[in-house]
Structure formats: structure tokens, C-alpha cells
Write a protein that holds these residues in place. Structure first.
Motif, PDB file in Angstrom:
ATOM      1  N   VAL A 155     103.856 108.507  85.318  1.00 14.03           N
ATOM      2  CA  VAL A 155     103.468 107.189  84.811  1.00 14.03           C
ATOM      3  C   VAL A 155     103.599 106.113  85.887  1.00 14.03           C
ATOM      4  CG1 VAL A 155     103.863 105.532  82.946  1.00 14.03           C
ATOM      5  CG2 VAL A 155     104.201 107.952  82.529  1.00 14.03           C
ATOM      6  N   ASP A 156     104.399 106.371  86.911  1.00 15.85           N
ATOM      7  CA  ASP A 156     104.551 105.379  87.981  1.00 15.85           C
ATOM      8  C   ASP A 156     103.557 105.586  89.116  1.00 15.85           C
ATOM      9  OD1 ASP A 156     105.805 107.752  88.748  1.00 15.85           O
ATOM     10  OD2 ASP A 156     107.357 106.751  89.908  1.00 15.85           O
ATOM     11  N   ASN A 159      99.213  96.551  83.964  1.00 20.19           N
ATOM     12  CA  ASN A 159     100.033  96.126  82.820  1.00 20.19           C
ATOM     13  C   ASN A 159     101.333  95.472  83.267  1.00 20.19           C
ATOM     14  OD1 ASN A 159      98.057  97.319  81.201  1.00 20.19           O
ATOM     15  ND2 ASN A 159      99.176  99.252  81.059  1.00 20.19           N
ATOM     16  N   GLY A 160     101.290  94.788  84.407  1.00 22.64           N
ATOM     17  CA  GLY A 160     102.470  94.112  84.924  1.00 22.64           C
ATOM     18  C   GLY A 160     103.454  95.029  85.611  1.00 22.64           C
ATOM     19  N   SER A 182      89.205  99.953  84.616  1.00 20.89           N
ATOM     20  CA  SER A 182      90.111  99.261  83.697  1.00 20.89           C
ATOM     21  C   SER A 182      89.813  99.578  82.237  1.00 20.89           C
ATOM     22  CB  SER A 182      90.048  97.749  83.926  1.00 20.89           C
ATOM     23  OG  SER A 182      88.737  97.257  83.727  1.00 20.89           O
ATOM     24  N   SER A 183      88.574  99.990  81.941  1.00 15.37           N
ATOM     25  CA  SER A 183      88.230 100.337  80.561  1.00 15.37           C
ATOM     26  C   SER A 183      89.026 101.547  80.065  1.00 15.37           C
ATOM     27  CB  SER A 183      86.733 100.635  80.458  1.00 15.37           C
ATOM     28  OG  SER A 183      86.361 101.681  81.358  1.00 15.37           O
ATOM     29  N   ALA A 184      89.542 102.327  80.993  1.00 21.83           N
ATOM     30  CA  ALA A 184      90.248 103.567  80.626  1.00 21.83           C
ATOM     31  C   ALA A 184      91.760 103.470  80.780  1.00 21.83           C
ATOM     32  CB  ALA A 184      89.730 104.730  81.475  1.00 21.83           C
ATOM     33  N   TYR A 185      92.273 102.314  81.200  1.00 21.79           N
ATOM     34  CA  TYR A 185      93.711 102.216  81.438  1.00 21.79           C
ATOM     35  C   TYR A 185      94.497 102.500  80.159  1.00 21.79           C
ATOM     36  CZ  TYR A 185      92.912  99.868  85.948  1.00 21.79           C
ATOM     37  OH  TYR A 185      92.530  99.566  87.225  1.00 21.79           O
ATOM     38  N   TRP A 186      95.610 103.198  80.347  1.00 25.55           N
ATOM     39  CA  TRP A 186      96.507 103.399  79.213  1.00 25.55           C
ATOM     40  C   TRP A 186      97.332 102.142  78.961  1.00 25.55           C
ATOM     41  CZ3 TRP A 186      98.537 107.557  82.866  1.00 25.55           C
ATOM     42  CH2 TRP A 186      99.513 107.058  83.731  1.00 25.55           C
ATOM     43  N   ASP A 187      97.946 102.101  77.798  1.00 24.93           N
ATOM     44  CA  ASP A 187      98.880 101.035  77.436  1.00 24.93           C
ATOM     45  C   ASP A 187     100.281 101.644  77.496  1.00 24.93           C
ATOM     46  OD1 ASP A 187     100.459  99.068  76.351  1.00 24.93           O
ATOM     47  OD2 ASP A 187      99.358  98.906  74.465  1.00 24.93           O
ATOM     48  N   ASP A 188     101.066 101.225  78.482  1.00 22.41           N
ATOM     49  CA  ASP A 188     102.404 101.810  78.654  1.00 22.41           C
ATOM     50  C   ASP A 188     103.255 101.667  77.409  1.00 22.41           C
ATOM     51  OD1 ASP A 188     102.865 102.374  81.842  1.00 22.41           O
ATOM     52  OD2 ASP A 188     101.477 100.728  81.505  1.00 22.41           O
ATOM     53  N   VAL A 237     110.590 106.897  84.953  1.00 21.30           N
ATOM     54  CA  VAL A 237     110.155 105.517  85.171  1.00 21.30           C
ATOM     55  C   VAL A 237     108.634 105.440  85.223  1.00 21.30           C
ATOM     56  CG1 VAL A 237     112.254 104.888  86.400  1.00 21.30           C
ATOM     57  CG2 VAL A 237     110.323 105.795  87.705  1.00 21.30           C
ATOM     58  N   PRO A 238     108.057 104.269  84.933  1.00 23.00           N
ATOM     59  CA  PRO A 238     108.665 103.066  84.381  1.00 23.00           C
ATOM     60  C   PRO A 238     109.011 103.255  82.907  1.00 23.00           C
ATOM     61  CG  PRO A 238     106.291 102.775  84.499  1.00 23.00           C
ATOM     62  CD  PRO A 238     106.604 104.092  85.160  1.00 23.00           C
TER      63      PRO A 238
END
Length: 514
Positions: free
Chosen positions: A173-174, A230-231, A242-248, A282-283
């Protein structure tokens, strides 16, 4: 360096099958009818031996994981093959020591697949037996053959090594790319929103944590200062997609929903499910329901979240009336780490909680805490609740499941310990080699032998690496924390174990010259 064989090795005399492992009178009545159960293999990410309350931890409550331990078989000496993720998962999937493969190191997010597609693998066993197979969650074994085009079908992907359906985090995820890859394609990627990834060169004009620190909401402590999504600053550079980004913040729910859908869809046929949890790697971004659930900050909170995920899997099996015909294994890919690149309060929680459960080392370490991990096997009505001190390895799951399925395939380093995994024997491995980042150590029964290496003692995370300047020997029954090196008082034992270790590893280890 020698690779594992990529073709099946015929067994001597074929498989006995699990019912032939003991006299019939010793087999519970519920287990006397031959059947091929569903199998759910849940692998947590960086979860320590001391992170689950089943082993006595009192600072984090993990009731759903504990259920598997208390109603099934709880191993107190269960191991991954490596103290880091990629090689650990390689050993589990292939039944081959990862140090035999020079590519089995922690991979970047754009690395090629390191499992030879001709190799026998754990999921291929189940495919041959007519199972529907799936991998959901963390993968980290590479995809493609290099220079991945994320905007078309990636070949080879995890589907190529035995999975009918995949919905995966490509690496960690990082690391970029921060997208899910489903059956070799980036999920939900919109036309015209092309995705590009690099681990060497920033994309001109694309912000990073260094060029645009105002975008960062979770601060990095080391090594995580490239693309911000996502910061959260990640390792590696990314452009577009960006259309495919996951939501952490909703990843746990998303992956659980995928698991529930797969189980429900395949409830009427046998299935094998590999579920790679992303927690507590992490994160650490817990869902709102779990934020603040523990006094240990984000790391403690995502462990509680992971426990909820396990509970959701068990709830789904119960809803589908599958619990008595599903074998569930829960374990972790390696030992724990507090600060692995982000400022999230994990270091500050040290006085309150010992993720190692009294062991030494943790992630990246040759000490026992690097590979001794939670390891529970549950099969309602077939495995009696008990604790086992047998020395077992995740690498032995392929050979053991081959025996369960009546498949005569043999694996290079995997051993059939099915009777032990089913709780009918306490005979585990006599010995095994474990590794971390190319460094090797040797377990022989209750002894741990760490050969000499040159290098630092502690890495950037603060974890002890287990680097010794001589053959160090520890009796884990007398000193589970490995603080009492007995090599000076047991020279003959050191000599014996050194000889055994060198016979296994061959030229994969070179003693440093004086």
C-alpha cells in the motif's frame, strides 16, 4: 544462485491422502468420510506473534482471530520462510526456499512476476482438483515481464500461476501504483486516463512529498517521499490513472466485499481463496469505525480492523453453511515493525505493547521474531481445539495440501506435514532455513543458529537485524528472547548444526574471511 525446479517432481509411491495418516480408530467420526474441503488462507501483513490476544497479548483484543486459535489448532512455533514479504509469499506459494531464487527480494510495484509460470504452485494444486481459485488483497510477487503497460492486460499475472480470479494490490500500500489490478487489468481505469509508473525517474510537473509538502497529511519518517496519493506519500513515481485510485480509508471494506462476493458466488462448488490482508503494513489508515479503537495509535487500530475482516470472512462462511466444510488458515507474512516509514505513533506505543510477544527481532531480522508468526488452523468438526509446539513452516502447505487432495506432485523444499496441520500429530519439521534480505539462519528443533555476517546490527526501522560476527547459538526453550548465546559452551553442537546448515544452503552462503 540455484533456482527451484520449474517442473513437477514425481513422488515415491504416490500420496497417502489424509485419512491414511492415522489408524481409523484415531480419526474423529466426522472426518471419516473423504472430502475435499474449501480452503481459505488468510495472510496478514507484518503482524507480530505478540499482536494477537490468543497468544496472551492484553493490549489489543482480537476475538475473531482468537476464535480460530481457540476452536482450532494454535501453533506456538509456526514460521514464514522469510522476515520480509516478497520472499515469504514466494515460499508459501511455491514450496521452494526463496533464497534459491535471486529475484525473491522485496519488490517495487512495477517488478516482473518472479514465480516461473511453469512451476507447480499452491493454487495450481486446487485447480487440478476442480476448485475455483482466487487471490484477493496483497500480492507483491510481481506482474508482467518488465516495463509494465498498466493500460492494457498484464501478462503474465497472478492468474497465470493458478488463480482463476484475482483482485490485487500489486505490491504494497505504500508503493505505487495505488490501484487494484483485477485479472491482469487495472480496475476502473477510465478511457483516456492513462497510468504511468516509474521507480527511477519522477514525471516532470508531477508533485511529490518533497516538491509539494503541503499535499502531505500523513508525514513520512524515511523513504516515503515520492508521489502523494490521498495525502499519503509513497515509494515510486506515478502519473495519471486517478480514475482508478483506491481509497485507503475504505480499503478494508472494499477487499472484504470482494471476499464475500467470491465465497457467496462459489458456495456450491469447492474453492480455494488466498486473502492477503494489507494490515498492519504501512501506511496505517483505519476505517472510521476503528480509528481510536486502541490506545496504541494507528497500528493498534488497524490490527483491530484486520480482526474484523477475519470475522467477516467467518460470518460469510456461516451464512453460506460452509463452516464445517472449510479449512481456514490464518497467519502472517513476517514479524512486526513499528516505524516502517511514516510518523503514525507506532514508536511511541512501545511502552504499552510488545508486538513480538517476548521474542527478539521482528521484520527484517534473523532472530526468531522475524519469521515466527501467528499460525492457526481451523476446520469445524475435523480439527480438535488444541495448542501445538511443533515446528512448522508455511512453505509446507503445498506438499501438505497435495496429500489432502491426493495429488502426487512434490515441491522442492515443501514437506508433507498434513497430520500436524490437522492436529493429529506433534511431529513438525526437524529443521529449516529462514532468511531476511539474503541473510540466512538455521532452525534445528529448538535451537537457532545464526551464522556470521558483516554489517550493521540495526536497520532504519529500529529493528535488530540479527547480524552476528560468529556462529551464535540459542536454545529457544531456555531463552526464547535469544539473549543467552550458548555457542561458547556448546562448541560440538555448533559444529554439528553448522555442518547441517552448510549442507542445505551450499554456495548460497559464504563464511566471511578473517
Amino acid at each position: 544462485m540455484k533456482h527451484c525446479p520449474s517442473t513437477p517432481v514425481p513422488s515415491c509411491g504416490g500420496s497417502l491422502g489424509f485419512l491414511a495418516l492415522l489408524p481409523l480408530a484415531a480419526v474423529p467420526a466426522s472426518a471419516r468420510t473423504p472430502q475435499h474441503p474449501n480452503v481459505v488462507l488468510i495472510v496478514a501483513d507484518d503482524l507480530g506473534y505478540g499482536d494477537v490476544s490468543a497468544y496472551g497479548n492484553t493490549t489489543i483484543s482480537t476475538p475473531h482471530i482468537d476464535r480460530l486459535a481457540h476452536e482450532g489448532l494454535s501453533f506456538t512455533d509456526g514460521h514464514a520462510t522469510s522476515a520480509t514479504s516478497t520472499p515469504s509469499r514466494y515460499g508459501l506459494m511455491t514450496g521452494c526456499y526463496p533464497w534459491r531464487n535471486p529475484d525473491a527480494f522485496i519488490l517495487p510495484g512495477d517488478a516482473p512476476l518472479i514465480v516461473d509460470t511453469a512451476m507447480q504452485t499452491l493454487p495450481k494444486l486446487f485447480q487440478r482438483a476442480g476448485y475455483r481459485t482466487a487471490a484477493i488483497g496483497k500480492w507483491h510477487l510481481g506482474m508482467g515481464i518488465g516495463h509494465i503497460d498498466w493500460n492494457s492486460t498484464i501478462v503474465p499475472a497472478a492468474n497465470t500461476v493458478g488463480f482463476d480470479y484475482t483482485h490485487l494490490i500489486a505490491a504494497t500500500v505504500d508503493r505505487v501504483p495505488t490501484v487494484y489490478v483485477e485479472d491482469g487489468r487495472v480496475a476502473n481505469l477510465a478511457p483516456g486516463d492513462s497510468l504511468f509508473v516509474s521507480y527511477t525517474t519522477p514525471f516532470p510537473g508531477e508533485p511529490t512529498a518533497l516538491t509539494n509538502p503541503e499535499l502531505v497529511r500523513l508525514q513520512w519518517s524515511h523513504g516515503h517521499n515520492n508521489t502523494v496519493v490521498n495525502g499519503i506519500p509513497r515509494i515510486g513515481f506515478m502519473k495519471g490513472g486517478s480514475s482508478a485510485y483506491w481509497d485507503d480509508a475504505t480499503m478494508a471494506q472494499h477487499l472484504v466485499d470482494e471476499v464475500r462476493r467470491f465465497v457467496t458466488t462459489n458456495a456450491n462448488s469447492p474453492f480455494f481463496l488466498y486473502y492477503g490482508l494489507h494490515e498492519p503494513h504501512v501506511p496505517r489508515t483505519p476505517m472510521t469505525a476503528f480509528a481510536g479503537a486502541t490506545p496504541l495509535g494507528a497500528r493498534g487500530d488497524v490490527i483491530v480492523e484486520a480482526d474484523w475482516c477475519v470475522g467477516e470472512v467467518m460470518r460469510t462462511l456461516e451464512e453460506q453453511n460452509l463452516l464445517d466444510n472449510t479449512l481456514v488458515i490464518f497467519t502472517s507474512d513476517n514479524g512486526p515493525v513499528r516505524d516502517d516509514g511514516y510518523v503514525d505513533g507506532a514508536r511511541e506505543s512501545a511502552p504499552l505493547h510488545d508486538p513480538l510477544g517476548g521474542l527478539r527481532g521482528g521484520k527484517y531480522s534473523l532472530y526468531d521474531g522475524g519469521t515466527r508468526v501467528p499460525f492457526f488452523v481451523y476446520w469445524k468438526g475435523h480439527i480438535a481445539p488444541r495448542e501445538s509446539s511443533a515446528l512448522v513452516s508455511q512453505m509446507d502447505l503445498p506438499a501438505s495440501f497435495a496429500a489432502l487432495l491426493g495429488d502426487d506432485t512434490r515441491f522442492p523444499d515443501s514437506r508433507n506435514t498434513l497430520s500436524t496441520f490437522l492436529g493429529r500429530s506433534d511431529r513438525g519439521r526437524r529443521d529449516m532455513v529462514v532468511e531476511s534480505s539474503g541473510f540466512l539462519a538455521y532452525r534445528y528443533r529448538h535451537y537457532a543458529l545464526i551464522p556470521p555476517y558483516r554489517g550493521g546490527k540495526v536497520n532504519i526501522t529500529g529493528n535488530e537485524l540479527g547480524i552476528e560476527d560468529h556462529y551464535a547459538l540459542y536454545d529457544l526453550r531456555q531463552s526464547p528472547a535469544q539473549r543467552d548465546d550458548i555457542s561458547a559452551t556448546h562448541p560440538r553442537l555448533v559444529k554439528k548444526l553448522r555442518r547441517r546448515f552448510l549442507a542445505i544452503v551450499g554456495d548460497n552462503y559464504q563464511e566471511p574471511k578473517e
